[in-house]
Design a protein around this motif. Structure first.
Motif, short mmCIF file in Angstrom:
data_model
loop_
_atom_site.label_atom_id
_atom_site.label_comp_id
_atom_site.label_asym_id
_atom_site.label_seq_id
_atom_site.Cartn_x
_atom_site.Cartn_y
_atom_site.Cartn_z
N ARG A 1 -2.42 2.41 5.43
CA ARG A 1 -1.46 3.01 4.92
C ARG A 1 0.07 2.30 4.46
O ARG A 1 1.05 2.37 3.53
CB ARG A 1 -1.20 4.67 5.21
N LYS A 2 0.20 1.48 6.70
CA LYS A 2 0.99 0.80 6.20
C LYS A 2 1.44 -0.69 5.30
O LYS A 2 2.84 -1.22 4.95
CB LYS A 2 1.63 0.82 8.30
N ARG B 1 -0.20 -0.66 2.36
CA ARG B 1 0.28 -0.73 1.32
C ARG B 1 1.49 -0.18 1.11
O ARG B 1 1.97 -0.30 -0.03
CB ARG B 1 -0.99 1.02 0.95
N GLU B 2 2.55 0.59 1.77
CA GLU B 2 3.65 1.39 1.45
C GLU B 2 4.41 -0.22 2.01
O GLU B 2 5.27 -0.27 0.81
CB GLU B 2 4.18 1.74 3.12
N VAL B 3 4.55 -1.29 2.70
CA VAL B 3 4.93 -2.95 3.26
C VAL B 3 4.71 -2.98 1.10
O VAL B 3 5.63 -3.90 0.49
CB VAL B 3 4.17 -3.77 3.39
N ARG B 4 3.62 -3.24 0.22
CA ARG B 4 3.07 -4.31 -1.03
C ARG B 4 3.65 -3.17 -1.74
O ARG B 4 4.17 -4.15 -2.90
CB ARG B 4 1.39 -3.48 -1.19
N ASP B 5 3.96 -1.17 -2.03
CA ASP B 5 4.55 -0.54 -2.81
C ASP B 5 6.04 -1.57 -2.46
O ASP B 5 6.63 -0.58 -4.03
CB ASP B 5 4.61 0.54 -2.58
N TYR B 6 6.61 -1.50 -1.75
CA TYR B 6 8.19 -1.60 -1.20
C TYR B 6 8.38 -3.38 -2.04
O TYR B 6 9.54 -3.17 -2.94
CB TYR B 6 8.84 -1.42 0.01
N ARG C 1 7.62 -2.90 -6.72
CA ARG C 1 8.24 -2.09 -7.84
C ARG C 1 9.13 -2.28 -8.47
O ARG C 1 9.68 -3.24 -7.72
CB ARG C 1 8.32 -0.74 -6.54
#
Length: 406
Positions: A390-391, A393-398, A401
């Motif tokens: 999850r973390k 993916r959050e870094v990737r999305d950040y 985006r």
């Protein structure tokens, strides 16, 4: 209808039996490595023992304790079977390689045990240097092996190439190999089974990890050649991917062949440190890997595979086998130093009741400590895996985006 239900139940039982056998192989291999290292520290080299001290028990302990290096080969094949084979099955089923899930699974599996072991190793090294090593220079060397640079290097899985193993934990050489096999495998898998890639790109995907592993093997100063032994790991992948319908050899003769390969391996293997005699080690290790892979394929293909004896024991034992592999060497070093310092005993002893008592005590303490540590580490691998994925993916999305314009 009843026949269909029976067939489905047989398939479930077979899959369960194979899983239990794999658990047995996992913990038995870790236990063999433990016995080898306990024997190396506690008992005198068997070839140097006078004939009058070579009892039946001494022969038994010496024989079993000599299979530690063979167990590492079994680890590599099992890793290829479980990790590589599992990734192939998932990719064929979905047509998608989950980068974040894959590396979260691999890193969580390794770090959740290794990082606490590094902390424990630091504490034991500090206590040893402070209270049990009178030689100031030797104490400094012990502390130097647990400094920040060694910690970062080992967390990044560069031990045996860019630095020594943290805290003198010699067993960690195999994790250097293991981690970089995890990294090398996805491009190799996509080169073979990937859909929609050009031939040139497939060649690139295949050659890239081969070149990377070859570079690492050039820097590697201890352990089995990382590039060449990737072939041992791939044998496990082959065993997982091999179609059960194409294999006709029953389990019993396959087991006899495996036992024969173990016997040949033991007969011709040397007691040298791994990686010091490649042309003698690798052919024997390759023979052993093929023999073991053949047995696993036969088990996978068998419709009437039986559970191993004591089937309820193997999953709990396998549940702390990785912790045992990681913690036992620094723990043995620490206990051995205390025994030498306080009682001037416990190292390279001739076979005797006292020696076997100390041998057994070392084995038991390592098992108990590894089990207790696994309750706080290895048992929670899945939860850490989900959190890391999850973390990531959050870094990737950040970072990917699209900025919002006013």
């Amino acid at each position: 209808m009843n026949e269909q239900v029976t067939t489905q139940n047989d398939a479930v039982v077979h899959k369960s039996a194979l899983s239990v056998w794999l658990d047995f192989f996992r913990w038995a291999a870790a236990f063999a490595v433990l016995l080898a290292h306990v024997s190396h520290r506690v008992l005198a080299h068997f070839g140097d023992v006078p004939h009058m001290h070579k009892s039946a028990l001494a022969y038994a302990v010496g024989g079993i304790s000599s299979l530690g290096s063979a167990a590492v080969v079994i680890f590599f094949v099992l890793s290829g079977f479980l990790v590589g084979g599992g990734t192939v099955r998932q990719y064929r089923k979905t047509g998608h390689f989950g980068f974040f899930d894959y590396f979260a699974a691999r890193l969580s599996r390794l770090w959740i045990v290794l990082i606490p072991v590094f902390g424990i190793s630091f504490v034991m090294s500090w206590i040893a240097a402070e209270y049990f090593i009178p030689d100031g220079l030797q104490a400094q060397q012990v502390l130097a092996a647990v400094d920040l640079s060694h910690l970062i290097c080992n967390i990044a899985f560069l031990q045996t190439a860019a630095c020594s193993q943290y805290g003198g934990n010699g067993a960690l050489w195999s994790l250097f190999n293991e981690f970089w096999y995890y990294v090398a495998w996805p491009p190799v898998m996509l080169a073979i089974w990937g859909v929609g890639y050009t031939r040139t790109f497939r060649y690139f995907l295949f050659i890239l990890p081969v070149v990377a592993l070859s570079m690492l093997s050039h820097w590697q100063f201890v352990g089995s050649n990382i590039a060449v032994y990737f072939g041992i790991w791939l044998i496990g992948v082959f065993a997982a991917d091999f179609s059960s319908t194409r294999f006709k050899m029953p389990v019993a003769p396959s087991a006899l062949i495996f036992v024969a390969t173990v016997f040949v391996w033991r007969l011709f293997s040397s007691s040298e440190v791994q990686g010091t005699n490649f042309w003698r080690e690798f052919p024997l290790d390759l023979l052993l890997a093929v023999g073991f892979a053949n047995l696993v394929i036969a088990m996978k293909a068998s419709s009437g595979l039986r559970f191993p004896p004591f089937k309820r024991l193997h999953q709990p034992m396998a549940g702390f086998s990785f912790t045992l592999y990681c913690i036992h060497t620094p723990l043995l070093n620490f206990m051995g130093l205390i025994m030498l310092s306080l009682w001037a005993t416990g190292s390279h002893m001739l076979p005797s009741s006292k020696a076997f008592l100390i041998y057994g005590a070392n084995v038991l303490i390592c098992l108990v400590v590894a089990y207790l540590l696994s309750l706080a580490t290895e048992r929670h691998t899945y939860q850490l895996r989900i959190l890391m994925a999850r973390k990531m993916r959050e870094v990737r999305d950040y970072w990917t985006r699209t900025p919002i314009t006013p």
